[in-house]
Design a protein around this motif. Sequence first.
Motif, PDB file in Angstrom:
ATOM      1  N   ALA A 244      -3.130   3.603  10.584  1.00  0.00           N
ATOM      2  CA  ALA A 244      -4.524   3.198  10.394  1.00  0.00           C
ATOM      3  C   ALA A 244      -4.606   1.803   9.755  1.00  0.00           C
ATOM      4  CB  ALA A 244      -5.255   4.229   9.528  1.00  0.00           C
ATOM      5  N   TRP A 245      -3.784   1.558   8.715  1.00  0.00           N
ATOM      6  CA  TRP A 245      -3.813   0.245   8.055  1.00  0.00           C
ATOM      7  C   TRP A 245      -3.298  -0.848   8.971  1.00  0.00           C
ATOM      8  CZ3 TRP A 245      -6.324  -1.570   4.040  1.00  0.00           C
ATOM      9  CH2 TRP A 245      -6.802  -0.675   3.081  1.00  0.00           C
TER      10      TRP A 245
ATOM     11  N   LEU B  46       0.835  -1.205   0.000  1.00  0.00           N
ATOM     12  CA  LEU B  46       0.000   0.000   0.000  1.00  0.00           C
ATOM     13  C   LEU B  46       0.870   1.254   0.000  1.00  0.00           C
ATOM     14  CD1 LEU B  46      -2.724  -1.124   2.556  1.00  0.00           C
ATOM     15  CD2 LEU B  46      -3.095  -0.651   0.125  1.00  0.00           C
ATOM     16  N   SER B  47       1.938   1.210   0.799  1.00  0.00           N
ATOM     17  CA  SER B  47       2.835   2.352   0.869  1.00  0.00           C
ATOM     18  C   SER B  47       3.509   2.589  -0.479  1.00  0.00           C
ATOM     19  CB  SER B  47       3.827   2.106   2.002  1.00  0.00           C
ATOM     20  OG  SER B  47       5.129   2.373   1.621  1.00  0.00           O
TER      21      SER B  47
ATOM     22  N   HIS C 148      -1.424   6.966   7.638  1.00  0.00           N
ATOM     23  CA  HIS C 148      -1.916   5.847   6.832  1.00  0.00           C
ATOM     24  C   HIS C 148      -1.349   4.535   7.357  1.00  0.00           C
ATOM     25  CE1 HIS C 148      -2.480   9.094   3.691  1.00  0.00           C
ATOM     26  NE2 HIS C 148      -3.655   8.508   3.707  1.00  0.00           N
ATOM     27  N   ARG C 149      -0.048   4.551   7.638  1.00  0.00           N
ATOM     28  CA  ARG C 149       0.589   3.328   8.143  1.00  0.00           C
ATOM     29  C   ARG C 149      -0.087   2.870   9.447  1.00  0.00           C
ATOM     30  NH1 ARG C 149       5.135   0.948   6.958  1.00  0.00           N
ATOM     31  NH2 ARG C 149       5.781   2.740   5.742  1.00  0.00           N
TER      32      ARG C 149
ATOM     33  N   ASP D  42       1.788  10.160  -1.471  1.00  0.00           N
ATOM     34  CA  ASP D  42       0.576  10.409  -0.679  1.00  0.00           C
ATOM     35  C   ASP D  42       0.588   9.681   0.666  1.00  0.00           C
ATOM     36  OD1 ASP D  42      -0.489  11.970  -2.684  1.00  0.00           O
ATOM     37  OD2 ASP D  42      -1.411  10.239  -3.686  1.00  0.00           O
ATOM     38  N   TRP D  43       1.512   8.728   0.825  1.00  0.00           N
ATOM     39  CA  TRP D  43       1.543   7.869   2.012  1.00  0.00           C
ATOM     40  C   TRP D  43       2.116   8.614   3.211  1.00  0.00           C
ATOM     41  CZ3 TRP D  43      -0.567   3.317   3.097  1.00  0.00           C
ATOM     42  CH2 TRP D  43      -0.068   2.549   4.149  1.00  0.00           C
ATOM     43  N   THR D  44       1.425   8.532   4.367  1.00  0.00           N
ATOM     44  CA  THR D  44       1.916   9.199   5.574  1.00  0.00           C
ATOM     45  C   THR D  44       1.964   8.192   6.731  1.00  0.00           C
ATOM     46  OG1 THR D  44      -0.280   9.749   6.394  1.00  0.00           O
ATOM     47  CG2 THR D  44       0.736  11.347   4.886  1.00  0.00           C
ATOM     48  N   GLU D  45       2.552   8.612   7.828  1.00  0.00           N
ATOM     49  CA  GLU D  45       2.581   7.754   9.020  1.00  0.00           C
ATOM     50  C   GLU D  45       1.169   7.465   9.512  1.00  0.00           C
ATOM     51  OE1 GLU D  45       4.968   5.892  10.681  1.00  0.00           O
ATOM     52  OE2 GLU D  45       5.915   6.400   8.781  1.00  0.00           O
TER      53      GLU D  45
ATOM     54  N   SER E 126       0.940   4.015  -2.969  1.00  0.00           N
ATOM     55  CA  SER E 126       0.489   5.361  -2.587  1.00  0.00           C
ATOM     56  C   SER E 126       1.593   6.404  -2.767  1.00  0.00           C
ATOM     57  CB  SER E 126       0.030   5.381  -1.129  1.00  0.00           C
ATOM     58  OG  SER E 126      -0.975   4.430  -0.924  1.00  0.00           O
TER      59      SER E 126
END
Length: 92
Positions: free
Chosen positions: A66-67, A51-52, A63-64, A58-61, A55
């Motif tokens: 939450a996933w 996913l990272s 997001h990490r 657009d990928w942030t900590e 993304s």
Amino acid sequence: MFERALMAALDHIEDDAWLSEKLARLGAQHAAYGVTPEMYEWFGEALVAALSEVSAADWTEAHRDAWTRAYRVIAARMRAGERAPARVAPVA
Ligand code: HEM
């Protein structure tokens, strides 16, 4: 099939009854496929890494986090079904 099941679980992430029923059944099927507890760890790391990667910028900590939390909930519910008999109804 994996994507549909993942999206269905995310749609119900606060629906305890749904998660217990559907994911325990899916976990029982996975136990029957030979999936072991450590494989859930490897799979979760690979999922977050993928996913990272897609993304990109657009990928942030956030997001990490939450996933990772969502995957832990889903994997725990699936593992709760490991000792239940496997059935063949679809999850979504
Ligand atoms: C979030 C966690 C996971 C979800 C939502 C998920 C979902 C699914 C779904 C929907 C299927 C289709 C067949 C069925 O309904 O049983 C499937 C099949 C399968 N999954 Fe998973 N899975 C997850 C984790 C894993 C893990 C950790 C492994 C092991 C590394 C794994 C290995 C397999 C295998 C071997 C099959 C059978 C493929 C086949 O029939 O050829 N899954 N999974």
